[in-house]
Scaffold this motif. Structure first.
Motif, PDB file in Angstrom:
ATOM      1  N   LYS B   3       0.829  -1.201   0.000  1.00  0.00           N
ATOM      2  CA  LYS B   3       0.000   0.000   0.000  1.00  0.00           C
ATOM      3  C   LYS B   3       0.867   1.256   0.000  1.00  0.00           C
ATOM      4  O   LYS B   3       0.555   2.249  -0.628  1.00  0.00           O
ATOM      5  CB  LYS B   3      -0.951  -0.009   1.194  1.00  0.00           C
ATOM      6  N   PHE B   4       1.966   1.181   0.741  1.00  0.00           N
ATOM      7  CA  PHE B   4       2.894   2.337   0.740  1.00  0.00           C
ATOM      8  C   PHE B   4       3.439   2.576  -0.661  1.00  0.00           C
ATOM      9  O   PHE B   4       3.519   3.699  -1.132  1.00  0.00           O
ATOM     10  CB  PHE B   4       4.070   2.064   1.697  1.00  0.00           C
ATOM     11  N   ALA B   6       2.039   1.715  -3.481  1.00  0.00           N
ATOM     12  CA  ALA B   6       0.978   2.242  -4.344  1.00  0.00           C
ATOM     13  C   ALA B   6       0.778   3.742  -4.097  1.00  0.00           C
ATOM     14  O   ALA B   6       0.625   4.532  -5.021  1.00  0.00           O
ATOM     15  CB  ALA B   6      -0.327   1.484  -4.090  1.00  0.00           C
ATOM     16  N   ALA B   7       0.821   4.109  -2.794  1.00  0.00           N
ATOM     17  CA  ALA B   7       0.632   5.521  -2.454  1.00  0.00           C
ATOM     18  C   ALA B   7       1.754   6.363  -3.056  1.00  0.00           C
ATOM     19  O   ALA B   7       1.509   7.432  -3.617  1.00  0.00           O
ATOM     20  CB  ALA B   7       0.620   5.683  -0.936  1.00  0.00           C
ATOM     21  N   CYS B  10       1.228   6.817  -6.755  1.00  0.00           N
ATOM     22  CA  CYS B  10       0.193   7.810  -7.044  1.00  0.00           C
ATOM     23  C   CYS B  10       0.732   9.223  -6.889  1.00  0.00           C
ATOM     24  O   CYS B  10       0.464  10.100  -7.706  1.00  0.00           O
ATOM     25  CB  CYS B  10      -1.000   7.627  -6.109  1.00  0.00           C
ATOM     26  N   CYS B  11       1.528   9.433  -5.813  1.00  0.00           N
ATOM     27  CA  CYS B  11       2.107  10.765  -5.606  1.00  0.00           C
ATOM     28  C   CYS B  11       2.993  11.127  -6.789  1.00  0.00           C
ATOM     29  O   CYS B  11       2.954  12.256  -7.291  1.00  0.00           O
ATOM     30  CB  CYS B  11       2.940  10.789  -4.326  1.00  0.00           C
ATOM     31  N   ALA B  13       2.739  10.037  -9.830  1.00  0.00           N
ATOM     32  CA  ALA B  13       1.898  10.317 -11.007  1.00  0.00           C
ATOM     33  C   ALA B  13       1.332  11.731 -10.938  1.00  0.00           C
ATOM     34  O   ALA B  13       1.301  12.456 -11.923  1.00  0.00           O
ATOM     35  CB  ALA B  13       0.765   9.295 -11.087  1.00  0.00           C
ATOM     36  N   CYS B  14       0.902  12.123  -9.706  1.00  0.00           N
ATOM     37  CA  CYS B  14       0.356  13.472  -9.536  1.00  0.00           C
ATOM     38  C   CYS B  14       1.408  14.524  -9.869  1.00  0.00           C
ATOM     39  O   CYS B  14       1.130  15.494 -10.575  1.00  0.00           O
ATOM     40  CB  CYS B  14      -0.101  13.699  -8.101  1.00  0.00           C
ATOM     41  N   PHE B  16       4.050  14.176 -11.749  1.00  0.00           N
ATOM     42  CA  PHE B  16       4.354  14.129 -13.184  1.00  0.00           C
ATOM     43  C   PHE B  16       3.305  14.903 -13.973  1.00  0.00           C
ATOM     44  O   PHE B  16       3.616  15.722 -14.825  1.00  0.00           O
ATOM     45  CB  PHE B  16       4.405  12.666 -13.643  1.00  0.00           C
TER      46      PHE B  16
END
Lengths: 158, 384
Positions: B3-4, B6-7, B10-11, B13-14, B16
């Motif tokens: 989960k870490f 994945a988090a 996501c960060c 990707a944001c 980028f």
């Protein structure tokens, strides 16, 4: 699967705080990507255009009001109107013997040169102006069509 | 742990995505202001600057336009052959062996032309003036007949004279003024005795682009471009896209296929570039294409040879160099072949992007390029 593991899975039903955080971040990432894609494009609708020949303005056309300002060839100007309907405005920009024939599609808000007597016909091949990054330039006839709010295009042909 | 990870993903990707949308510090509010100048060195020039314009930057843009006008009219009055009082025109009308005063700009461009003449082994030679004139390439859209073309003897005289370009003596006098001494050498052509004449139009335009490029920097504008006659340009950054997409004009487009108007593209930012092609300033006679690019060793247009260079583009830090190089490389590739020219590029032009095309057959073309370039017309075969 061991009984211990089954009991652990049962007790984990529903969303934990970390699940919510990860789903939230995924949604935020998707939204940011969408914004990034659309913000980069200058797709503001064309408000109007200015046609210049040399350093003189031959015609202006405002899509908001539908008003075209020009002086007809017969009155000493450079515009010879050929067709004026609710959706189309076709005219020639004339300077001496030379001409560029222009079509303004009022409903689609596009402007295109459809014929010209210049040597390479680059202006005729240039895509229609659809937004503020478009521009048509006919070098042999010194004729330029630019949007009111011109934004320089990142695409250049040399 | 997953989960870490994945988090974190996501960060990333944001971040980028945010970076993509905000490449140049936010595109919202940018507009472009442009100005064109007409009939400078027989061509037109255009400046476009993008900025979040306010009153102060508009005033700055207005001052930049004034400075650009001064540079353009300065180059025109110094180098244009149609201006009788220009340094270049006065050099041409001087007798063999005569010393001619030059203005500073002409002196600098003469020096640059001599440097390029040396660098390109004589393939850049502005003294092909008589060939250019005889083939009528300085006359707009001329009507040329077979009997107008120069014969072999005339061409031999022209090339003999042009080969003395390196003998022009440039110096600063004791009075601090600039001078050029014309070579003593003359040739007899018919009943006329000809002295060396030059046309610095091409390199002069590039020189102006370099000066204007520096001026744009001096004013602190980051986004925009300056285009002098479509063949010579200074490219800054594009306000929303970063690098510009530069598509290269296809010297042999298929009229019914608009996609073949260009044969390829690349992305460029903060560079100067020049392009030349046998499709510009040319005419057809007896089924043969006559283009304005002259081989200084034959005196003839490169396009009349069997496997001629069709076009050349050079990208680097100076438009003046690039202008001289495009002409020289087209002549070199036609006269010496593409392998020799590719060797010259790889050895002498490191740090420059060069692309040139060769006509191999009616519908079969070769392309040499020394950097990343996307080819979009499959009739072009990469030569390496």
């Amino acid at each position: 699967m061991s009984l211990k593991k089954i009991n652990q899975v049962k007790s984990d039903r529903g969303f934990k705080i970390w699940d919510l955080l990860v789903y939230g971040l995924i949604l935020a990432a998707a939204a940011a990507l969408l914004i990034a894609v659309f913000v980069r494009r200058d797709n503001n609708p064309l408000k109007g255009i200015i046609i210049t020949v040399g350093e003189e303005t031959a015609l202006t056309y405002d899509f908001e009001t539908g008003i075209a300002e020009y002086t007809d060839v017969e009155q000493g100007g450079m515009i010879e109107v050929e067709q004026q309907t609710e959706s189309l405005f076709v005219f020639s920009v004339r300077r001496g013997k030379h001409y560029n024939r222009v079509r303004i599609d009022k409903s689609a808000r596009t402007v295109k040169v459809i014929a010209a007597d210049c040597s390479r016909n680059d202006c005729v091949y240039t895509s229609a102006i659809k937004d503020n990054s478009g521009m048509i330039y006919c070098s042999p006839n010194d004729m330029k069509i630019m949007p009111y709010d011109y934004h320089e295009s990142p695409d250049i042909i040399i | 742990m997953k989960k870490f990870a994945a988090a974190l993903l996501c960060c990333a990707a944001c971040l980028f995505a945010a970076g993509c949308g905000d490449k140049t510090g936010g595109t919202e509010g940018y507009t472009s202001l442009g100005k064109s100048w007409f009939d400078i060195m027989n061509t037109n020039a255009s400046l476009a600057i993008s900025e979040k314009f306010d009153e102060e930057s508009r005033e700055k843009m207005s001052r930049l336009c004034d400075d650009v006008s001064s540079i353009l009219y300065g180059v025109n009055s110094s180098l244009s052959l149609s201006v009788e009082t220009s340094s270049a025109a006065r050099f041409n009308s001087a007798a063999a062996g005569e010393t001619v005063p030059l203005d500073k700009l002409a002196y600098d461009v003469f020096n640059l032309a001599e440097e390029m003449y040396e660098l390109t082994e004589g393939y850049y030679n502005p003294a092909v003036y008589y060939s250019v004139n005889h083939y009528k390439f300085n006359m707009g859209y001329p009507e040329v007949h077979a009997e107008d073309l120069p014969d072999e003897q005339t061409l031999a005289a022209y090339t003999d004279l042009a080969s003395h370009f390196g003998e022009i003596q440039l110096y600063i006098g004791e009075d601090g003024a600039y001078y050029a001494k014309k070579p003593q050498y003359t040739v007899t052509c018919g009943e006329e005795e000809l002295s060396l004449k030059i046309d610095l139009g091409g390199i002069g335009k590039g020189y102006a682009v370099d000066l204007i490029n520096d001026k744009i920097d001096e004013y602190g504008f980051k986004y925009g471009s300056f285009d002098f006659g479509s063949s010579s340009m200074a490219i800054k950054s594009h306000y929303s896209q970063g690098d510009y997409k530069i598509s290269f004009t296809n010297p042999r487009p298929i009229p019914s296929d608009e996609a073949t108007r260009s044969y390829g593209y690349l992305y460029v930012g903060n560079k100067c570039l020049s392009s030349s092609g046998d499709y510009e300033n040319c005419y057809t006679l007896g089924g043969k294409r006559y283009c304005h690019v002259i081989d200084p060793f034959t005196g003839t247009p490169v396009s009349i040879e069997d496997t001629p260079a069709m076009s050349c583009t050079v990208i680097g830090d100076s438009a003046a160099y690039a202008d001289a190089l495009t002409t020289a490389l087209m002549a070199m590739a036609t006269h010496e072949g593409w392998e020799h020219t590719a060797g010259f590029v790889n050895e002498k032009l490191q740090g420059w992007f060069v692309a040139f095309t060769i006509q191999l057959g009616d519908d079969n073309f070769g392309l040499f390029r020394n950097g990343d370039f996307t080819v979009t017309d499959d009739r072009f075969v990469i030569m390496e």
